[in-house]
Design a protein around this motif. Structure first.
Motif, short mmCIF file in Angstrom:
data_model
loop_
_atom_site.label_atom_id
_atom_site.label_comp_id
_atom_site.label_asym_id
_atom_site.label_seq_id
_atom_site.Cartn_x
_atom_site.Cartn_y
_atom_site.Cartn_z
N THR A 95 88.69 20.32 -36.83
CA THR A 95 88.68 19.48 -35.63
C THR A 95 87.72 18.33 -35.89
N THR A 96 88.20 17.11 -35.65
CA THR A 96 87.40 15.93 -36.01
C THR A 96 87.63 14.81 -35.00
N ASN A 97 86.66 13.91 -34.91
CA ASN A 97 86.89 12.71 -34.08
C ASN A 97 87.65 11.65 -34.87
N ALA A 98 87.91 11.87 -36.14
CA ALA A 98 88.77 11.04 -37.01
C ALA A 98 88.16 9.71 -37.43
N PHE A 99 86.95 9.40 -36.97
CA PHE A 99 86.36 8.09 -37.27
C PHE A 99 86.26 7.87 -38.78
N SER A 119 90.44 14.36 -31.50
CA SER A 119 90.18 14.07 -30.09
C SER A 119 90.57 12.63 -29.79
N ILE A 120 91.58 12.46 -28.94
CA ILE A 120 91.95 11.11 -28.48
C ILE A 120 92.01 11.17 -26.96
N ASP A 121 91.01 10.59 -26.32
CA ASP A 121 90.93 10.65 -24.86
C ASP A 121 91.50 9.40 -24.20
N THR A 122 91.75 8.37 -24.99
CA THR A 122 92.19 7.10 -24.43
C THR A 122 92.81 6.26 -25.53
N LEU A 123 93.61 5.27 -25.12
CA LEU A 123 94.15 4.31 -26.09
C LEU A 123 93.64 2.91 -25.77
N VAL A 154 98.98 16.98 -37.56
CA VAL A 154 97.96 16.51 -36.61
C VAL A 154 98.30 16.93 -35.19
N LYS A 155 97.31 17.54 -34.53
CA LYS A 155 97.41 17.82 -33.09
C LYS A 155 96.35 16.99 -32.39
N VAL A 156 96.60 16.66 -31.14
CA VAL A 156 95.63 15.83 -30.41
C VAL A 156 95.03 16.63 -29.26
N ASN A 157 93.73 16.46 -29.06
CA ASN A 157 93.04 17.02 -27.90
C ASN A 157 92.65 15.88 -26.98
N MET A 158 92.91 16.03 -25.69
CA MET A 158 92.45 15.02 -24.72
C MET A 158 91.72 15.74 -23.60
N VAL A 159 90.54 15.24 -23.24
CA VAL A 159 89.81 15.78 -22.09
C VAL A 159 89.96 14.77 -20.94
N TYR A 175 102.07 8.54 -26.76
CA TYR A 175 101.60 8.18 -28.12
C TYR A 175 101.83 9.37 -29.06
N CYS A 176 101.50 10.56 -28.58
CA CYS A 176 101.65 11.76 -29.43
C CYS A 176 103.12 12.10 -29.63
N LYS A 177 103.86 12.04 -28.54
CA LYS A 177 105.29 12.41 -28.57
C LYS A 177 106.04 11.52 -29.56
N ALA A 178 105.72 10.22 -29.54
CA ALA A 178 106.41 9.27 -30.43
C ALA A 178 106.13 9.60 -31.90
N ARG A 179 105.06 10.28 -32.16
CA ARG A 179 104.68 10.62 -33.55
C ARG A 179 104.91 12.10 -33.85
N ASP A 180 105.56 12.78 -32.95
CA ASP A 180 105.83 14.21 -33.11
C ASP A 180 104.53 15.01 -33.33
N MET A 181 103.50 14.61 -32.61
CA MET A 181 102.23 15.36 -32.68
C MET A 181 102.08 16.06 -31.33
N SER A 182 101.70 17.33 -31.35
CA SER A 182 101.57 17.97 -30.05
C SER A 182 100.22 17.61 -29.44
N ILE A 183 100.16 17.70 -28.13
CA ILE A 183 98.92 17.36 -27.42
C ILE A 183 98.48 18.55 -26.58
N ARG A 184 97.16 18.73 -26.55
CA ARG A 184 96.61 19.75 -25.66
C ARG A 184 95.60 19.06 -24.75
N PHE A 185 95.81 19.18 -23.47
CA PHE A 185 94.86 18.66 -22.51
C PHE A 185 93.81 19.76 -22.31
N ILE A 186 92.55 19.39 -22.47
CA ILE A 186 91.48 20.39 -22.30
C ILE A 186 90.76 20.11 -20.99
N GLU A 187 90.75 21.08 -20.10
CA GLU A 187 89.99 20.90 -18.87
C GLU A 187 88.52 20.71 -19.23
#
Ligand code: SAM
Ligand code: SF4
Length: 321
Positions: A95-99, A119-123, A154-159, A175-187
């Motif tokens: 798990t990385t911030n990808a920077f 982790s991608i919380d915004t575009l 690649v999977k994406v986490n968004m808080v 953004y994720c769907k267009a790249r076939d990456m799954s997304i998990r929203f984390i409360e």
């Protein structure tokens, strides 16, 4: 096999290789901590690897490298390769911030890394700056593209947070769907280190937003994943992590190791036991006993959503989330 007192099989180890981070995310580490763990207290990759071997031999099947920001630690690819060479069937993720991913993705893949969660919380660049405390979005998105190009899954986490990125829930999913990456929203999980006043978004509110645009059905949980899954009419699957819900911990299969060797049975609580001394003196038997004891004492449930209003005093940047 490692089995806890509630008959849950523990086969997933999350390893935080550093608590340091190049971001200052509002919900995790808005301020530089008062003090970092002194460098001499960190376990070396060789020492961490000694423990990985014990854990694998005892039944761990999935290892996730996390932090802090794991890519800040030099020679991470060598550590990954040590684990991969020892047991190629291990599900090795990070798990990385990808920077810092742009220049490193290929090496990590070659070393044996299979998957990453980013982790991608915004575009929106200014919102990313508001969340992470610096201008990060360009590097993050380039890092994601590079990871995909070299063949990492690649999977994406968004808080999601009200007033911060609430309006972007659909955009980030698209953004994720267009790249076939799954997304998990984390409360958002309350903790003593987060910025004061963050208003998280609970799953019901998220689902209300998503149902304005999509039809989806509730698939429930899938094995030991903490995500509650939903599948859209076109087959795209997204997940929500709901630690405040009663049944969240029922299928928990994980324990966590910090960079200084504390083995933690649950993300919420302060309890931990150290494997540092035993690993440093090559006492593998004791390290294995500590591992079994930590599994044995794994609590039935976290206390997010508990009625006593207590807030977790575990730092996410220490445990790795
Ligand atoms: N630096 C890496 C990253 O951000 O992906 C790895 C470490 S970070 C602690 C791991 C995960 O924890 C991230 O997905 C982050 O969004 C999540 N996280 C951190 N603080 C959180 C909080 N208070 N509530 C929910 N998730 C949180
Ligand atoms: Fe760093 Fe990850 Fe915490 Fe953000 S969530 S401050 S990137 S450890």
């Amino acid at each position: 096999m490692l089995i806890d007192s509630y008959d849950r099989v523990v086969d997933y180890l999350r390893v935080s290789v550093t608590e340091r981070c190049n971001f200052r995310c509002q919900y995790c580490m808005p301020e530089k901590p008062f003090s970092w763990v002194p460098k001499e207290n960190l376990l070396s990759f060789e020492e961490l690897f000694e423990f990985m071997k014990v854990a694998i031999d005892e039944g761990i099947k999935k290892i996730r490298i996390t932090g802090g920001e794991p890519l800040l630690r030099e020679d991470l690819d060598k550590f990954i390769k040590m684990i991969y060479d020892y047991e190629p069937s291990i599900d090795l993720a990070m798990t990385t911030n990808a920077f810092l991913l742009k220049g490193t993705a290929q090496r990590l893949k070659d070393a044996g890394l299979k998957r990453i969660n980013v982790s991608i919380d915004t575009l929106i660049p200014s919102v990313a700056k508001e969340i992470a405390g610096k201008d990060v979005l360009k590097n993050v998105l380039e890092g994601v593209e590079e990871a995909r190009r070299v063949g990492l899954k690649v999977k994406v986490n968004m808080v999601p947070m009200k007033t911060v990125n609430f309006d972007e829930i659909i955009e980030v999913l698209e953004y994720c769907k267009a790249r076939d990456m799954s997304i998990r929203f984390i409360e958002y999980m309350e903790n003593k280190f987060a910025k004061e006043g963050i208003a998280g978004v609970k799953s019901q509110e998220l689902l209300a937003v998503l149902s304005q645009k999509y039809n989806f059905t509730d698939e429930g949980f899938d094995g030991s994943s903490p995500s509650h899954y939903y599948v859209m009419d076109d087959g795209y699957r997204f997940g929500i992590i709901e630690p405040y819900e009663d049944d969240f911990c029922k299928q928990c299969n994980r324990i966590r190791l910090t960079a200084e060797g504390h083995l933690i049975p649950c993300l919420y609580f302060d309890e931990a036991m150290s494997i540092a001394e035993s690993v440093k003196r090559g006492d593998i038997k004791t390290a294995a006993l500590v591992l079994k004891e930590v599994v044995r004492t794994k609590p039935e449930k976290n206390r997010w959503g508990g009625e006593d209003g207590e807030i977790s005093s575990r730092a996410f940047y220490e445990t790795g989330g």
